[in-house]
Design a protein around this motif. Structure first.
Motif, PDB file in Angstrom:
ATOM      1  N   ALA A  36       0.883  -1.372  -0.043  1.00 50.06           N
ATOM      2  CA  ALA A  36       0.019  -0.130   0.294  1.00 50.06           C
ATOM      3  C   ALA A  36       0.727   1.236   0.080  1.00 50.06           C
ATOM      4  CB  ALA A  36      -0.918  -0.053   1.191  1.00 50.06           C
ATOM      5  N   HIS A  37       0.478   2.188  -0.923  1.00 48.18           N
ATOM      6  CA  HIS A  37       1.165   3.493  -0.802  1.00 48.18           C
ATOM      7  C   HIS A  37       0.101   4.536  -0.679  1.00 48.18           C
ATOM      8  CE1 HIS A  37       4.953   1.840  -2.441  1.00 48.18           C
ATOM      9  NE2 HIS A  37       4.000   1.310  -3.353  1.00 48.18           N
ATOM     10  N   CYS A  68       5.434   9.782  -0.507  1.00 47.98           N
ATOM     11  CA  CYS A  68       4.603   8.566   0.238  1.00 47.98           C
ATOM     12  C   CYS A  68       4.794   8.650   1.770  1.00 47.98           C
ATOM     13  CB  CYS A  68       4.972   7.593  -0.370  1.00 47.98           C
ATOM     14  SG  CYS A  68       4.329   5.957   0.533  1.00 47.98           S
ATOM     15  N   VAL A  70       4.335   6.500   3.755  1.00 45.67           N
ATOM     16  CA  VAL A  70       4.489   5.070   4.410  1.00 45.67           C
ATOM     17  C   VAL A  70       6.119   4.796   3.996  1.00 45.67           C
ATOM     18  CG1 VAL A  70       3.960   2.806   4.152  1.00 45.67           C
ATOM     19  CG2 VAL A  70       2.127   4.265   3.997  1.00 45.67           C
ATOM     20  N   HIS A  71       6.633   5.205   2.901  1.00 44.86           N
ATOM     21  CA  HIS A  71       8.138   4.894   2.522  1.00 44.86           C
ATOM     22  C   HIS A  71       8.583   6.337   2.312  1.00 44.86           C
ATOM     23  CE1 HIS A  71       5.281   1.746   0.870  1.00 44.86           C
ATOM     24  NE2 HIS A  71       5.910   0.921   2.042  1.00 44.86           N
ATOM     25  N   MET A  96      10.315   7.701  -1.078  1.00 46.45           N
ATOM     26  CA  MET A  96       9.553   7.866  -2.235  1.00 46.45           C
ATOM     27  C   MET A  96       9.260   9.459  -2.812  1.00 46.45           C
ATOM     28  SD  MET A  96       6.567   4.969  -2.417  1.00 46.45           S
ATOM     29  CE  MET A  96       6.040   5.191  -3.937  1.00 46.45           C
TER      30      MET A  96
HETATM   31 CU   LIG Z   1       4.970   4.088  -0.498  1.00 46.56          CU
END
Ligand SMILES: [Cu+2]
Length: 256
Positions: free
Chosen positions: A147-148, A186, A188-189, A192
């Motif tokens: 998921a992003h 993103c 979450v990451h 990115m």
């Molecule tokens: Cu992501």
């Protein structure tokens, strides 16, 4: 392996932020198309501008992205992934946005209906740098099992932030004003990163590896050409396009 991997669940804080911002996203319906009647460009007198973006000196050594915090992302790469911010080959700069900055007056242009696509693949944006017209769809795609969320952080247009948890899902964003160099990330990451530029005319392009683009079907006139790069900043240069003329420009980073 990838097909059996379970989705990583986003944190409650992230979900709350996404829900909060959902109401003010500009990711809904397309705005009205051109800003007025389309101004025709006479093909008999239109010219072009070839722009070469150069980089002098030694480019910075690319850093290796550390994906170890998310095993599902790290597992998608068998070799180290390098950060792509300054890409120089043979003294030419890729991923710079070339555009007509001024000189078009109040001309209005047709808006393409086909989307510009940014994929999320291997927990990276592909491509990293894109440009669209006001009213043209910018489509985000998630080719990962992971998921992003897609979090745009503009200065002028409305911010957007939405979650893409389903593999192969797509979602479109529309813009009602121009803005150069909108960062997209993103939550979450954190590695990115993508950049979106929006123009109210069709005279823009992102440089490929040879640093060279051509802006076509330009009406004769006097213009200022801009080049934007995510870390190197903005350069400008005036240019005159005579009837059916094809001037060439070189703009060179770093700015002297
Ligand atoms: Cu992501």
């Amino acid at each position: 392996m990838i097909a059996t991997r379970r989705f990583r669940l986003p944190s409650p804080a992230l979900l709350a932020a996404v829900a909060l911002l959902a109401g003010c996203s500009n990711s809904g319906s397309p705005p009205s198309k051109a800003k007025g009647p389309i101004t025709p460009v006479d093909p008999a007198t239109a010219g072009s501008i070839e722009v070469q973006v150069a980089f002098t000196g030694s480019p910075p050594t690319p850093k290796v992205i550390n994906m170890s915090g998310t095993a599902a992302c790290a597992a998608l790469h068998s070799t180290p992934v390098l950060e792509q911010s300054v890409e120089v080959k043979g003294g030419r700069l890729a991923n710079a946005v070339v555009y007509i900055k001024s000189g078009l007056g109040d001309r209005a242009f047709a808006v393409p209906s086909e989307p510009v696509v940014v994929d999320q693949k291997g927990c990276l944006y592909e491509p990293r740098v894109v440009a669209v017209m006001v009213g043209q769809p910018l489509q985000f795609r998630n080719s990962d099992q992971e998921a992003h969320n897609v979090h745009g952080r503009p200065q002028v247009v409305n911010a957007w932030n939405f979650l893409m948890s389903r593999p192969n899902s797509t979602r479109e964003v529309f813009f009602d004003k121009p803005e150069v160099g909108i960062p997209v990330s993103c939550d979450v990451h954190p590695w990115m990163r993508a950049y979106v530029s929006v123009f109210d005319h069709p005279y823009f392009a992102v440089t490929p590896d040879d640093g060279t683009v051509t802006l076509n079907t330009v009406p004769p006139g006097d213009y200022v050409v801009g080049v934007w790069h995510e870390t190197l900043g903005t350069l400008t240069k005036p240019v005159s396009v005579p009837a059916s003329g094809s001037p060439r420009l070189q703009l060179t980073y770093p700015e002297s």
